[in-house]
Design a protein around this motif. Structure first.
Motif, mmCIF file in Angstrom:
data_model
loop_
_atom_site.group_PDB
_atom_site.id
_atom_site.type_symbol
_atom_site.label_atom_id
_atom_site.label_comp_id
_atom_site.label_asym_id
_atom_site.label_seq_id
_atom_site.Cartn_x
_atom_site.Cartn_y
_atom_site.Cartn_z
ATOM 1 N N LEU A 17 -36.702 -65.750 -1.673
ATOM 2 C CA LEU A 17 -37.286 -65.634 -0.158
ATOM 3 C C LEU A 17 -36.709 -66.220 0.762
ATOM 4 O O LEU A 17 -36.481 -65.756 1.964
ATOM 5 C CB LEU A 17 -38.994 -65.973 -0.351
ATOM 6 C CG LEU A 17 -39.658 -66.034 0.968
ATOM 7 C CD1 LEU A 17 -39.596 -64.729 1.493
ATOM 8 C CD2 LEU A 17 -40.998 -66.702 0.734
ATOM 9 N N VAL A 18 -36.131 -67.607 0.195
ATOM 10 C CA VAL A 18 -35.144 -68.097 1.427
ATOM 11 C C VAL A 18 -33.938 -67.262 1.585
ATOM 12 O O VAL A 18 -33.657 -67.270 2.843
ATOM 13 C CB VAL A 18 -34.570 -69.623 0.620
ATOM 14 C CG1 VAL A 18 -33.760 -70.232 1.441
ATOM 15 C CG2 VAL A 18 -35.797 -70.585 0.695
ATOM 16 N N GLN A 19 -33.232 -66.798 0.738
ATOM 17 C CA GLN A 19 -32.154 -65.888 0.863
ATOM 18 C C GLN A 19 -32.667 -64.683 1.814
ATOM 19 O O GLN A 19 -31.689 -64.178 2.886
ATOM 20 C CB GLN A 19 -31.613 -65.584 -0.396
ATOM 21 C CG GLN A 19 -31.056 -66.342 -1.329
ATOM 22 C CD GLN A 19 -29.537 -66.893 -0.597
ATOM 23 O OE1 GLN A 19 -29.695 -68.177 -0.078
ATOM 24 N NE2 GLN A 19 -28.707 -66.162 -0.421
ATOM 25 N N ASN A 28 -40.291 -68.152 17.206
ATOM 26 C CA ASN A 28 -41.652 -67.726 16.950
ATOM 27 C C ASN A 28 -42.364 -67.827 15.604
ATOM 28 O O ASN A 28 -43.584 -67.974 15.492
ATOM 29 C CB ASN A 28 -41.840 -66.220 17.598
ATOM 30 C CG ASN A 28 -42.957 -65.824 17.594
ATOM 31 O OD1 ASN A 28 -44.167 -66.577 18.009
ATOM 32 N ND2 ASN A 28 -43.623 -64.561 17.381
ATOM 33 N N PHE A 29 -41.459 -68.222 14.537
ATOM 34 C CA PHE A 29 -41.731 -68.409 13.275
ATOM 35 C C PHE A 29 -42.433 -69.800 13.133
ATOM 36 O O PHE A 29 -41.772 -70.689 13.540
ATOM 37 C CB PHE A 29 -40.866 -68.106 12.411
ATOM 38 C CG PHE A 29 -40.639 -66.732 11.897
ATOM 39 C CD1 PHE A 29 -41.044 -66.139 10.736
ATOM 40 C CD2 PHE A 29 -39.892 -65.732 12.970
ATOM 41 C CE1 PHE A 29 -40.783 -64.748 10.357
ATOM 42 C CE2 PHE A 29 -39.964 -64.498 12.598
ATOM 43 C CZ PHE A 29 -40.026 -63.822 11.399
ATOM 44 N N ARG A 30 -43.591 -70.009 12.752
ATOM 45 C CA ARG A 30 -44.039 -71.405 12.556
ATOM 46 C C ARG A 30 -44.133 -71.919 11.373
ATOM 47 O O ARG A 30 -43.877 -73.016 10.898
ATOM 48 C CB ARG A 30 -45.583 -71.470 13.225
ATOM 49 C CG ARG A 30 -45.664 -71.078 14.555
ATOM 50 C CD ARG A 30 -47.192 -71.215 15.049
ATOM 51 N NE ARG A 30 -47.753 -72.689 14.744
ATOM 52 C CZ ARG A 30 -48.865 -72.861 14.862
ATOM 53 N NH1 ARG A 30 -50.032 -72.120 14.739
ATOM 54 N NH2 ARG A 30 -49.036 -74.002 14.680
ATOM 55 N N MET A 31 -44.502 -71.118 10.226
ATOM 56 C CA MET A 31 -44.501 -71.178 8.994
ATOM 57 C C MET A 31 -44.426 -70.026 7.949
ATOM 58 O O MET A 31 -44.888 -69.203 8.485
ATOM 59 C CB MET A 31 -45.712 -71.927 8.596
ATOM 60 C CG MET A 31 -45.820 -72.690 7.036
ATOM 61 S SD MET A 31 -47.124 -73.908 6.820
ATOM 62 C CE MET A 31 -48.487 -73.022 7.032
ATOM 63 N N VAL A 32 -43.868 -70.110 6.619
ATOM 64 C CA VAL A 32 -43.877 -68.881 5.636
ATOM 65 C C VAL A 32 -44.318 -69.666 4.257
ATOM 66 O O VAL A 32 -43.582 -71.066 3.924
ATOM 67 C CB VAL A 32 -42.388 -68.605 5.546
ATOM 68 C CG1 VAL A 32 -42.532 -67.206 4.596
ATOM 69 C CG2 VAL A 32 -42.008 -67.949 6.887
ATOM 70 N N ARG A 94 -46.261 -72.821 -2.036
ATOM 71 C CA ARG A 94 -44.805 -73.308 -1.613
ATOM 72 C C ARG A 94 -44.641 -73.051 -0.263
ATOM 73 O O ARG A 94 -44.448 -71.980 0.246
ATOM 74 C CB ARG A 94 -43.855 -72.797 -2.410
ATOM 75 C CG ARG A 94 -43.774 -72.979 -4.123
ATOM 76 C CD ARG A 94 -43.292 -74.296 -4.424
ATOM 77 N NE ARG A 94 -43.768 -74.639 -5.762
ATOM 78 C CZ ARG A 94 -42.698 -74.502 -6.827
ATOM 79 N NH1 ARG A 94 -41.621 -74.110 -6.466
ATOM 80 N NH2 ARG A 94 -43.099 -74.587 -7.992
ATOM 81 N N VAL A 95 -44.836 -74.336 0.386
ATOM 82 C CA VAL A 95 -44.008 -73.728 1.971
ATOM 83 C C VAL A 95 -42.700 -73.840 1.949
ATOM 84 O O VAL A 95 -41.872 -74.595 1.804
ATOM 85 C CB VAL A 95 -44.658 -75.090 2.928
ATOM 86 C CG1 VAL A 95 -43.923 -74.793 4.227
ATOM 87 C CG2 VAL A 95 -46.040 -75.285 2.977
ATOM 88 N N VAL A 96 -42.082 -72.430 2.226
ATOM 89 C CA VAL A 96 -40.706 -72.288 2.140
ATOM 90 C C VAL A 96 -40.081 -72.628 3.543
ATOM 91 O O VAL A 96 -39.047 -72.707 3.549
ATOM 92 C CB VAL A 96 -40.423 -70.603 1.799
ATOM 93 C CG1 VAL A 96 -39.181 -70.163 1.766
ATOM 94 C CG2 VAL A 96 -41.317 -70.390 0.379
ATOM 95 N N TYR A 97 -40.684 -72.482 4.582
ATOM 96 C CA TYR A 97 -40.239 -72.663 5.941
ATOM 97 C C TYR A 97 -41.430 -73.252 6.753
ATOM 98 O O TYR A 97 -42.649 -72.629 6.661
ATOM 99 C CB TYR A 97 -39.850 -71.370 6.583
ATOM 100 C CG TYR A 97 -39.299 -71.760 8.168
ATOM 101 C CD1 TYR A 97 -38.150 -72.394 8.616
ATOM 102 C CD2 TYR A 97 -40.208 -71.384 8.852
ATOM 103 C CE1 TYR A 97 -38.047 -72.559 9.784
ATOM 104 C CE2 TYR A 97 -39.959 -71.525 10.424
ATOM 105 C CZ TYR A 97 -38.700 -72.323 10.671
ATOM 106 O OH TYR A 97 -38.558 -72.484 12.187
ATOM 107 N N ARG A 98 -41.080 -74.372 7.783
ATOM 108 C CA ARG A 98 -42.106 -74.790 8.637
ATOM 109 C C ARG A 98 -41.402 -75.455 9.752
ATOM 110 O O ARG A 98 -40.603 -76.228 9.388
ATOM 111 C CB ARG A 98 -42.971 -75.711 7.782
ATOM 112 C CG ARG A 98 -44.006 -76.268 9.111
ATOM 113 C CD ARG A 98 -45.100 -76.889 8.343
ATOM 114 N NE ARG A 98 -46.250 -77.380 9.387
ATOM 115 C CZ ARG A 98 -47.384 -77.606 9.338
ATOM 116 N NH1 ARG A 98 -47.672 -78.065 8.006
ATOM 117 N NH2 ARG A 98 -48.344 -78.247 10.220
ATOM 118 N N ARG A 99 -41.630 -74.916 11.033
ATOM 119 C CA ARG A 99 -40.929 -75.341 12.154
ATOM 120 C C ARG A 99 -41.460 -76.778 12.469
ATOM 121 O O ARG A 99 -42.555 -77.023 11.964
ATOM 122 C CB ARG A 99 -40.835 -74.462 13.284
ATOM 123 C CG ARG A 99 -42.309 -74.481 13.993
ATOM 124 C CD ARG A 99 -42.113 -73.481 15.162
ATOM 125 N NE ARG A 99 -43.172 -73.500 15.969
ATOM 126 C CZ ARG A 99 -43.646 -72.770 16.967
ATOM 127 N NH1 ARG A 99 -42.930 -71.698 17.349
ATOM 128 N NH2 ARG A 99 -44.833 -72.674 17.435
#
Length: 104
Positions: A17-19, A28-32, A94-99
């Motif tokens: 997912l990260v790749q 605009n992305f807050r979290m994935v 798993r939080v993969v991204y969070r701004r």
């Protein structure tokens, strides 16, 4: 499934997912968040605004993520819009991204 195989499976999915997200994340992305519901991987994208280009980016991310998998992958995703408080995720997610967000 034993604990080592389960952890290996999770780590592989997070990495893929990260790749898949490289170069696709906009401000605009807050979290994935990646989670698992039985045998189905669930990806939730939290976007601040409903922007067509970002929705297309999500579709591209899912397409790339699927390309990294074998044919037995079961995956679903959803896009949630808003600028309210982000949810507290369970320990299994798993939080993969969070701004970074700063609120007064």
């Amino acid at each position: 499934m034993n604990a080592d195989a389960e952890l290996k499976d999770w780590n592989f999915q997070v990495l893929m997912l990260v790749q898949s997200m490289l170069g696709a994340i906009t401000p605009n992305f807050r979290m994935v968040v990646l989670s698992r519901d039985s045998e189905v991987w669930v990806i939730k994208f939290y976007l601040q605004h409903d922007v067509e280009e970002d929705v297309e980016e999500v579709n591209d991310i899912i397409c790339q993520y699927s390309a990294y998998q074998d044919s037995s992958l079961k995956c679903k995703w959803e896009i949630l819009f808003g600028d309210g408080e982000l949810p507290v995720n369970s320990e299994a997610d798993r939080v993969v991204y969070r701004r970074k967000e700063i609120f007064d």
